[in-house]
Write a protein that holds these residues in place. Structure first.
Motif, PDB file in Angstrom:
ATOM      1  N   ALA A 269       6.645  14.057  78.464  1.00 60.34           N
ATOM      2  CA  ALA A 269       5.892  14.578  79.603  1.00 60.34           C
ATOM      3  C   ALA A 269       4.411  14.469  79.270  1.00 60.34           C
ATOM      4  CB  ALA A 269       6.277  16.022  79.891  1.00 60.34           C
ATOM      5  N   GLY A 270       3.581  14.696  80.275  1.00 58.10           N
ATOM      6  CA  GLY A 270       2.151  14.694  80.037  1.00 58.10           C
ATOM      7  C   GLY A 270       1.427  13.653  80.859  1.00 58.10           C
TER       8      GLY A 270
ATOM      9  N   ALA B 246      -0.645   5.846  68.966  1.00 52.48           N
ATOM     10  CA  ALA B 246      -1.224   6.986  68.261  1.00 52.48           C
ATOM     11  C   ALA B 246      -2.009   7.884  69.218  1.00 52.48           C
ATOM     12  CB  ALA B 246      -2.117   6.503  67.129  1.00 52.48           C
ATOM     13  N   LEU B 247      -2.676   7.276  70.207  1.00 54.11           N
ATOM     14  CA  LEU B 247      -3.408   8.067  71.188  1.00 54.11           C
ATOM     15  C   LEU B 247      -2.460   8.763  72.165  1.00 54.11           C
ATOM     16  CD1 LEU B 247      -6.314   5.586  72.045  1.00 54.11           C
ATOM     17  CD2 LEU B 247      -6.476   7.689  70.699  1.00 54.11           C
ATOM     18  N   ARG B 248      -1.394   8.061  72.553  1.00 52.67           N
ATOM     19  CA  ARG B 248      -0.491   8.601  73.575  1.00 52.67           C
ATOM     20  C   ARG B 248       0.403   9.692  73.005  1.00 52.67           C
ATOM     21  NH1 ARG B 248       2.025   4.117  76.740  1.00 52.67           N
ATOM     22  NH2 ARG B 248       0.482   4.742  78.309  1.00 52.67           N
TER      23      ARG B 248
ATOM     24  N   THR C 168      -1.873  14.311  74.631  1.00 54.72           N
ATOM     25  CA  THR C 168      -1.893  13.394  75.782  1.00 54.72           C
ATOM     26  C   THR C 168      -0.520  13.342  76.427  1.00 54.72           C
ATOM     27  OG1 THR C 168      -3.587  12.076  74.684  1.00 54.72           O
ATOM     28  CG2 THR C 168      -2.402  11.048  76.500  1.00 54.72           C
ATOM     29  N   GLN C 169       0.474  13.079  75.621  1.00 51.57           N
ATOM     30  CA  GLN C 169       1.859  13.217  76.058  1.00 51.57           C
ATOM     31  C   GLN C 169       2.615  14.042  75.037  1.00 51.57           C
ATOM     32  OE1 GLN C 169       4.255   9.899  77.252  1.00 51.57           O
ATOM     33  NE2 GLN C 169       2.785   9.151  78.776  1.00 51.57           N
ATOM     34  N   GLN C 170       3.563  14.814  75.559  1.00 49.70           N
ATOM     35  CA  GLN C 170       4.447  15.569  74.685  1.00 49.70           C
ATOM     36  C   GLN C 170       5.776  14.802  74.603  1.00 49.70           C
ATOM     37  OE1 GLN C 170       3.103  17.452  77.641  1.00 49.70           O
ATOM     38  NE2 GLN C 170       1.306  17.294  76.317  1.00 49.70           N
ATOM     39  N   SER C 171       6.201  14.533  73.408  1.00 52.65           N
ATOM     40  CA  SER C 171       7.440  13.789  73.200  1.00 52.65           C
ATOM     41  C   SER C 171       8.391  14.665  72.396  1.00 52.65           C
ATOM     42  CB  SER C 171       7.159  12.469  72.461  1.00 52.65           C
ATOM     43  OG  SER C 171       8.332  11.717  72.312  1.00 52.65           O
TER      44      SER C 171
ATOM     45  N   GLN D 153       9.132  23.615  70.579  1.00 54.14           N
ATOM     46  CA  GLN D 153      10.130  22.687  70.071  1.00 54.14           C
ATOM     47  C   GLN D 153       9.451  21.481  69.410  1.00 54.14           C
ATOM     48  OE1 GLN D 153      13.264  23.364  69.928  1.00 54.14           O
ATOM     49  NE2 GLN D 153      13.100  25.273  71.091  1.00 54.14           N
ATOM     50  N   PRO D 154      10.101  20.891  68.422  1.00 57.88           N
ATOM     51  CA  PRO D 154       9.481  19.778  67.692  1.00 57.88           C
ATOM     52  C   PRO D 154       9.281  18.553  68.566  1.00 57.88           C
ATOM     53  CG  PRO D 154      11.779  20.050  67.048  1.00 57.88           C
ATOM     54  CD  PRO D 154      11.430  21.236  67.895  1.00 57.88           C
ATOM     55  N   GLN D 155       8.273  17.777  68.199  1.00 62.21           N
ATOM     56  CA  GLN D 155       7.964  16.543  68.916  1.00 62.21           C
ATOM     57  C   GLN D 155       8.031  15.352  67.965  1.00 62.21           C
ATOM     58  OE1 GLN D 155       4.643  16.445  71.645  1.00 62.21           O
ATOM     59  NE2 GLN D 155       4.385  18.670  71.519  1.00 62.21           N
ATOM     60  N   SER D 156       8.138  14.186  68.563  1.00 64.58           N
ATOM     61  CA  SER D 156       8.072  12.932  67.811  1.00 64.58           C
ATOM     62  C   SER D 156       6.654  12.386  67.973  1.00 64.58           C
ATOM     63  CB  SER D 156       9.098  11.920  68.339  1.00 64.58           C
ATOM     64  OG  SER D 156       9.004  10.701  67.637  1.00 64.58           O
ATOM     65  N   LEU D 157       5.851  12.513  66.919  1.00 62.13           N
ATOM     66  CA  LEU D 157       4.438  12.153  66.960  1.00 62.13           C
ATOM     67  C   LEU D 157       4.219  10.790  66.286  1.00 62.13           C
ATOM     68  CD1 LEU D 157       2.975  15.629  65.908  1.00 62.13           C
ATOM     69  CD2 LEU D 157       3.457  14.793  68.225  1.00 62.13           C
TER      70      LEU D 157
END
Length: 993
Positions: free
Chosen positions: A516-517, A603-605, A610-613, A636-640
């Motif tokens: 999202a984002g 890396a920016l997205r 900017t976006q939550q993954s 909750q954890p994200q994939s960064l």
């Protein structure tokens, strides 16, 4: 950035100041001129031989019909001009004591005359551009290749060989990078692997493909062509179980026109093509029926595609010494029902729309007889749009099927690319010095709503055995495929069990992700390259080439990319004026790759802002989709995605030594050994994967780091034959290759990268062979086979499990000495082909990456053409062509009629044939009679209907492990691989005038 701006200023100064400084040097003996046909039109590809003091020198005229021998010794010379279809033109005892002009107007060869141009084509030379491992394809050789641009590109990549690496050879079109392949009818010449250590290019020369298009002409010439295919002409993919051939149709038609706008001043070219293909996607998967029993999916789905392109070209003589070539290209492509095939079910389909606009400008300035400057500018604008339904969550059952919605959604990318280069060539005595640079800027606007609808993933696992009533059998534990895990999840959910209860019985979703984002992210990237090179002809039979290239880019901190290049060519058996028949060659160079702008974009997205993954392991809420608010509130954890601050440009250290041998006047052989050492190769890994259950960063976020820490090693031996005998020619190569790397794909253990060292899936294909020829038959029939073959490629075997918590199922098993009856239990898997796999091996005991090897491949394409000629031949009376001599320092330009064009071949290149339409006139003062040709052709892809399978499934968690799932595609088979046909027969018709 200060370094980059300084480079731009330096390049500008070199472009502006170099002509003035060079032109002041005192003139030395030289010879230049223009080669034309009887109508005054230019003749590219003519071989000019110069024999006299210091031995023999050779050059090939470029698209401008020009040749130029600089820094000669004073004395008397013999000058010969040889071109296909013309009488040999010769002038003896021609004295050269200063810069001289000698233009040649050729005469059409009569049918009774014999031309020895093919004898010359097989000579070896100490020129750096004439390496025997290079393939030079003129009009004659191109007739053996496909008219379809996609198939033609694959054939050229196959001929480039494995030296360029897994991404294939870098393609230049008239000196520019990027862009779409032009129509074959507009291609004048293709050079492959030529001058491999030239610092003019950033990528390895072994694998470089240079395409030169035809210039305009002083007479109207053209081709209208069409191609047709229907499913009745094809054979079926043997993996497809349908009794009826899937629907297939391809219609392709196009036109190529060239002619004058103002004779001797301006000419035009026009290419247009439209291709419509009713292609099919082949789905081979296993799903569940309404009773949760496995059911096979074996079907084809129509995926229509259209491709339309138009490309006008203008050649304009600004004055006697300056020419301008302008070329515009517009392409529009539509692809329906993309994203399906293999494991992907029909519900994953989405449409794609692409457009590309390219403007190219090339200005060539002949500043003096010894100095030429060329400037190139390119602007490319491309847009890609994907249209899918991501409102339905996606479900991926690893190794079985992928269904649900097309999570690509309505996404798109807009990109503007700018490219400017300037190259100068200066000859002084025995030195040819070339220098210049290239600047590129990319502006990328990417809109992505990918995975905004959410995705569930099921992986292989373990659980108790079940009885006929789906009740657990006490004391049992089995290895479960991902499909079995998915099945148990549905069965026990229907029975009303909780997620915890389901997991005890081997079910439960393995992963859930949701993005999202802000959809749109923008990034720009700039790179620059400067080079200088000197080809020093130390002796008539010995040439040293040495130079330096410097490259840099923004978005990384590495700005020290200096790449020296050195090479030599030594004619071992040359004696006096007698040319060598054996040439020893060697070279070394460093070649850099650029870090893609997608690394910076991701890396920016995916920075968490900017976006939550969001990415959750073992979600307890399948099949529900949690709200974004609840995910954010629960932290909750994200994939960064991260970009390593120490990123460096990937590079290859390449060394070669080879021998070119002229066996006789018809046959030439070349053998070259190539060693490549890759360092700082790019790869990605999770640097927060748990260690002994603890996360290094104190949270459960996935921290995917792109870094340049990979290595590779390659050793290759390549043998290249060349045969030219009358109307028969043979080209191709055989390659023996060994390669290892640790940077292909994801690591099994992100903290033990040394364990990834193993056979390269590309460079460790031991044997490759390509052979092409054209056989003339009676009744103006020609047969052109194109044969490719290779041994099997290595492929990986994985457990199908994620046991280290990095979200990737790259873990590999070990092999243990257990028989089929002992190889049982949750952590064992037996297969007759390999033995007993331990799916939970002790550290250090797993098999190597790419442990297995796939099947060999053999493919034979065949073209059969029949040509009818209508109208006059346009021949002149037999005899020698005229030579027009100019003495003393030149004062009136380059001479000759017609147009010069940019992107021509370098001096000293191997002989090619002139473009069609360059010899259609009877004499300079007599208009030619019009000649028409009609060619009917059949082009068979895989005419022997040999089945070439891709590597079988290596996922031990899949019900398809060890099974062939698709046909091989790519460079060897010249097919998409995932299609529904095995042999394809195209009908072609061409009208030329």
């Amino acid at each position: 950035m200060k370094t980059i701006y300084s480079l731009c200023a330096l390049l500008l100064c070199l472009c502006l100041l170099a002509p003035a400084g060079i032109a002041q040097t005192a003139p030395a003996p030289a010879l230049r001129g223009t080669v034309t046909d009887p109508s005054g039109a230019l003749v590219p590809g003519a071989l000019v031989q110069l024999r006299g003091p210091g031995g023999e020198q050779r050059q090939t005229t470029g698209v401008d019909g020009l040749y130029n021998f600089a820094n000669l010794r004073s004395g008397k010379y013999t000058v010969r001009v040889i071109a296909k279809g013309f009488t040999v033109s010769q002038k003896q005892n021609f004295e050269i004591t200063a810069p001289m002009v000698l233009d040649a107007q050729l005469v059409i060869q009569s049918d009774t005359q014999v031309l020895n141009v093919d004898d010359e084509a097989n000579k070896v030379s100490a020129d750096p551009t004439a390496n025997g491992s290079a393939l030079v394809l003129g009009e004659k050789e191109l007739t053996a290749l496909s008219d379809d641009p996609d198939e033609l590109s694959q054939q050229l990549q196959a001929m480039a060989g494995p030296g360029a690496g897994p991404n294939g050879g870098q393609i230049y079109i008239d000196g520019f990078t990027g862009g779409n392949l032009p129509n074959k009818s507009s291609i004048r010449e293709v050079r492959i692997n030529s001058n491999p250590f030239s610092p003019e290019y950033e990528r390895p020369g072994f694998g470089r493909i240079e395409i030169f298009t035809k210039p305009g002409t002083d007479l109207i010439h053209g081709n209208f062509f069409g191609q047709y295919n229907k499913e009745a002409l094809n054979s079926r993919n043997p993996l497809l179980t349908s009794a009826k051939r899937p629907q297939y149709r391809q219609d392709m038609f196009g036109v190529n026109l060239t002619g004058p706008l103002k004779k001797g001043k301006a000419s035009f070219g026009l290419d247009a093509q439209r291709r419509s293909t009713q292609e099919n996607a082949f789905i081979l998967a296993t799903t569940l029926d309404s009773n949760f029993n496995p059911v096979s999916v074996n079907q084809s789905i129509l995926t229509p595609q259209t491709n339309m392109g138009i490309s006008p070209r203008l050649d304009y003589a600004i004055n006697a010494n300056n020419t301008l070539v302008a070329r515009f290209q517009y392409n529009r492509m539509s692809f329906d029902k993309q994203g399906i095939g293999n494991f992907n079910l029909a519900s994953k389909a989405y449409d794609q729309r692409n457009t590309e606009k390219t403007l190219q400008l090339t200005e060539t300035a002949v500043v003096s007889p010894r100095f030429i400057n060329e400037s190139r500018f390119q602007f490319m604008q491309s847009n890609a749009q994907s249209l899918g339904d991501n409102t339905v969550p996606a479900i991926t059952v690893a190794g079985a099927f992928s269904g649900g919605g097309a999570q690509v959604g309505n996404s798109g990318t807009g990109q503007n690319n700018l490219e400017y280069s300037n190259i100068s060539t200066w000859t002084r005595k025995t030195h040819t010095i070339k220098w210049g640079g290239r600047l590129r800027e990319t502006y990328l606007d990417s809109t992505s709503v990918n995975n905004f609808g959410g995705s569930y993933t099921f992986l292989a696992g373990s659980g108790p055995a079940l009885d006929a009533n789906n009740q657990p059998i006490a004391g049992t534990s089995l290895q479960l495929s991902a499909l079995e895990v998915y099945s148990r999840t549905l069965i026990f959910q229907k029975a009303g069990m909780t997620d915890a209860q389901i997991r005890l019985l081997g079910g439960g979703a393995s992963q859930f992700s949701l993005s999202a984002g802000t959809p749109t992210t923008s990034v720009s990237q700039f790179d620059a390259g400067l080079f200088v090179n000197d080809d020093w002809r130390a002796r008539p039979n010995l040439t040293f080439s040495y130079g330096l290239r410097y490259e840099t880019q923004n978005n990384i901190g590495d700005h020290k990319d200096f790449s020296p290049r050195i090479s030599f060519a030594w004619g071992l058996d040359a004696k006096g004026t007698q040319a060598a028949k054996t040439v020893l060659r060697g070279g070394f160079g460093i070649f850099f790759d650029r870090i893609s702008d997608n690394v910076t974009l991701n890396a920016l997205r995916y920075d968490g802002v900017t976006q939550q993954s969001y990415f959750l392991m073992a979600p307890a809420f399948y099949p529900a989709i949690p709200s974004l608010a609840s995910l954010a509130a629960g932290k909750q954890p994200q994939s960064l995605q991260f970009k390593d601050s120490a990123l460096q440009a990937p590079r290859t250290y390449q060394t070669s030594v080879g021998l070119d041998r002229q066996v006789n006047k018809f046959v030439r052989l070349s053998a070259v050994y190539l060693n490549g050492r890759g360092v700082h190769l790019s790869r990605s890994r999770d640097i927060n994967a748990p260690i002994a259950g603890l996360f290094p960063y104190g949270d459960s976020e996935l921290r995917n780091l792109t870094e340049t820490t990979g290595f590779s090693r390659t050793n290759q031996l390549q043998v290249t034959p060349s045969v030219n005998y009358k109307k028969l020619f043979v080209f191709g190569f055989y390659s023996l290759s060994y390669g290892r790397t640790d940077s292909e794909g994801q690591a099994a253990d992100p903290y033990n990268l040394r364990a990834e060292w193993g056979p390269s899936s590309f460079a460790d294909v031991r044997h490759r062979m390509v052979i092409g020829t054209s056989l003339p038959l009676p009744l103006k029939i020609s047969v052109s086979p194109f044969i490719t073959a290779s041994s099997g490629a290595p492929y990986n075997i994985t457990t199908g499990r994620d046991t280290n918590g990095d979200s990737i199922t790259a873990e590999r098993p070990s092999l243990v000495a257990l028989g089929a009856t002992q190889c049982v239990g949750r952590d064992y898997y037996f297969t007759p082909a390999f033995g007993c796999f331990n799916l939970n091996p002790a550290p250090g005991t797993a098999i190597s990456r790419n442990y297995a090897r796939g099947p060999a491949a053999f493919n034979m394409n065949l073209r059969v053409n029949r040509t009818w000629t209508i109208g006059g031949k346009g021949e002149a009376p037999s005899g020698m062509g005229g030579m027009m001599m100019g003495g003393g320092p030149p004062g009136g330009g380059m001479g000759g009629g017609g147009m010069r064009g940019g992107g021509g071949p370098p001096p000293g290149a191997v002989m090619t044939t002139p473009p069609p339409g360059m010899m259609g006139a009877a004499s300079a003062n007599q208009a030619p009679s019009r000649r028409y040709t009609i060619t009917l052709g059949l082009n068979a892809s895989n005419i022997l209907n040999h089945v070439n399978y891709a590597a079988p499934s290596g996922d031990l968690g899949s019900p398809f492990f060890g099974q062939y799932r698709s046909l091989a595609g790519g460079f060897i088979t010249m097919s998409p691989g995932g299609g529904t046909y095995n042999r394809k027969l195209d009908i072609q018709l061409r009208f030329g005038f």
